[in-house]
Scaffold this motif. Sequence first.
Motif, PDB file in Angstrom:
ATOM      1  N   MET A 197       0.846  -1.171   0.000  1.00  0.00           N
ATOM      2  CA  MET A 197       0.000   0.000   0.000  1.00  0.00           C
ATOM      3  C   MET A 197       0.889   1.231   0.000  1.00  0.00           C
ATOM      4  N   ASN A 198       0.430   2.261  -0.649  1.00  0.00           N
ATOM      5  CA  ASN A 198       1.244   3.464  -0.775  1.00  0.00           C
ATOM      6  C   ASN A 198       1.010   4.403   0.402  1.00  0.00           C
ATOM      7  N   GLN A 199       1.697   5.525   0.351  1.00  0.00           N
ATOM      8  CA  GLN A 199       1.606   6.491   1.448  1.00  0.00           C
ATOM      9  C   GLN A 199       0.200   7.071   1.561  1.00  0.00           C
ATOM     10  N   GLN A 200      -0.492   7.237   0.443  1.00  0.00           N
ATOM     11  CA  GLN A 200      -1.860   7.744   0.494  1.00  0.00           C
ATOM     12  C   GLN A 200      -2.759   6.794   1.266  1.00  0.00           C
ATOM     13  N   GLY A 201      -2.563   5.511   1.063  1.00  0.00           N
ATOM     14  CA  GLY A 201      -3.352   4.520   1.787  1.00  0.00           C
ATOM     15  C   GLY A 201      -3.094   4.585   3.279  1.00  0.00           C
ATOM     16  N   GLN A 202      -1.853   4.808   3.647  1.00  0.00           N
ATOM     17  CA  GLN A 202      -1.527   4.940   5.063  1.00  0.00           C
ATOM     18  C   GLN A 202      -2.173   6.184   5.659  1.00  0.00           C
ATOM     19  N   LEU A 203      -2.118   7.281   4.905  1.00  0.00           N
ATOM     20  CA  LEU A 203      -2.735   8.512   5.391  1.00  0.00           C
ATOM     21  C   LEU A 203      -4.245   8.347   5.540  1.00  0.00           C
TER      22      LEU A 203
ATOM     23  N   ASP B 122      -2.692  -3.127   9.176  1.00  0.00           N
ATOM     24  CA  ASP B 122      -2.537  -3.911   7.944  1.00  0.00           C
ATOM     25  C   ASP B 122      -1.940  -3.064   6.822  1.00  0.00           C
ATOM     26  N   ALA B 123      -2.376  -1.808   6.710  1.00  0.00           N
ATOM     27  CA  ALA B 123      -1.851  -0.918   5.674  1.00  0.00           C
ATOM     28  C   ALA B 123      -0.376  -0.620   5.911  1.00  0.00           C
ATOM     29  N   GLN B 124      -0.015  -0.383   7.162  1.00  0.00           N
ATOM     30  CA  GLN B 124       1.380  -0.104   7.481  1.00  0.00           C
ATOM     31  C   GLN B 124       2.257  -1.326   7.234  1.00  0.00           C
ATOM     32  N   LEU B 125       1.759  -2.489   7.604  1.00  0.00           N
ATOM     33  CA  LEU B 125       2.510  -3.720   7.400  1.00  0.00           C
ATOM     34  C   LEU B 125       2.709  -4.001   5.916  1.00  0.00           C
ATOM     35  N   ALA B 126       1.676  -3.794   5.117  1.00  0.00           N
ATOM     36  CA  ALA B 126       1.785  -4.001   3.670  1.00  0.00           C
ATOM     37  C   ALA B 126       2.796  -3.037   3.062  1.00  0.00           C
ATOM     38  N   ALA B 127       2.812  -1.801   3.544  1.00  0.00           N
ATOM     39  CA  ALA B 127       3.752  -0.807   3.024  1.00  0.00           C
ATOM     40  C   ALA B 127       5.191  -1.188   3.337  1.00  0.00           C
ATOM     41  N   ILE B 128       5.393  -1.838   4.461  1.00  0.00           N
ATOM     42  CA  ILE B 128       6.742  -2.263   4.838  1.00  0.00           C
ATOM     43  C   ILE B 128       7.146  -3.515   4.071  1.00  0.00           C
ATOM     44  N   GLN B 129       6.218  -4.438   3.898  1.00  0.00           N
ATOM     45  CA  GLN B 129       6.548  -5.716   3.285  1.00  0.00           C
ATOM     46  C   GLN B 129       6.733  -5.636   1.780  1.00  0.00           C
TER      47      GLN B 129
ATOM     48  N   ASP C 179      10.391  -7.172  -2.791  1.00  0.00           N
ATOM     49  CA  ASP C 179      11.155  -6.897  -4.010  1.00  0.00           C
ATOM     50  C   ASP C 179      12.650  -7.112  -3.782  1.00  0.00           C
ATOM     51  N   GLN C 180      13.120  -6.719  -2.621  1.00  0.00           N
ATOM     52  CA  GLN C 180      14.536  -6.873  -2.316  1.00  0.00           C
ATOM     53  C   GLN C 180      14.920  -8.339  -2.133  1.00  0.00           C
ATOM     54  N   LEU C 181      14.009  -9.126  -1.603  1.00  0.00           N
ATOM     55  CA  LEU C 181      14.304 -10.522  -1.315  1.00  0.00           C
ATOM     56  C   LEU C 181      13.974 -11.465  -2.469  1.00  0.00           C
ATOM     57  N   ALA C 182      13.337 -10.956  -3.499  1.00  0.00           N
ATOM     58  CA  ALA C 182      12.958 -11.802  -4.628  1.00  0.00           C
ATOM     59  C   ALA C 182      14.210 -12.345  -5.302  1.00  0.00           C
ATOM     60  N   PRO C 183      14.170 -13.617  -5.669  1.00  0.00           N
ATOM     61  CA  PRO C 183      15.347 -14.181  -6.346  1.00  0.00           C
ATOM     62  C   PRO C 183      15.575 -13.502  -7.692  1.00  0.00           C
TER      63      PRO C 183
END
Length: 64
Positions: free
Chosen positions: A1-7, A39-46, A51-55
């Motif tokens: 989720m993007n920053q707008q979703g968090q807001l 949930d929105a904050q967790l999705a934004a972090i994950q 992407d970084q952990l993707a093979p």
Amino acid sequence: MNQQGQLAGHGVHAHAGARYEGGYASYLEVTTAQEMLFDAQLAAIQAPRADQLAPRTPNAVTTP
């Protein structure tokens, strides 16, 4: 989720809290809003982390 979703999640949480304080909503509404915000904050972090952990697959080099 993007920053707008968090807001938006913060706004929903604040609105639910104000409704509860005013006697217009149950505490369940507040906890549901908190859960949605979490949930929105967790999705934004994950999302970036996934992407970084993707093979990575190496670019295949073909020879003629």
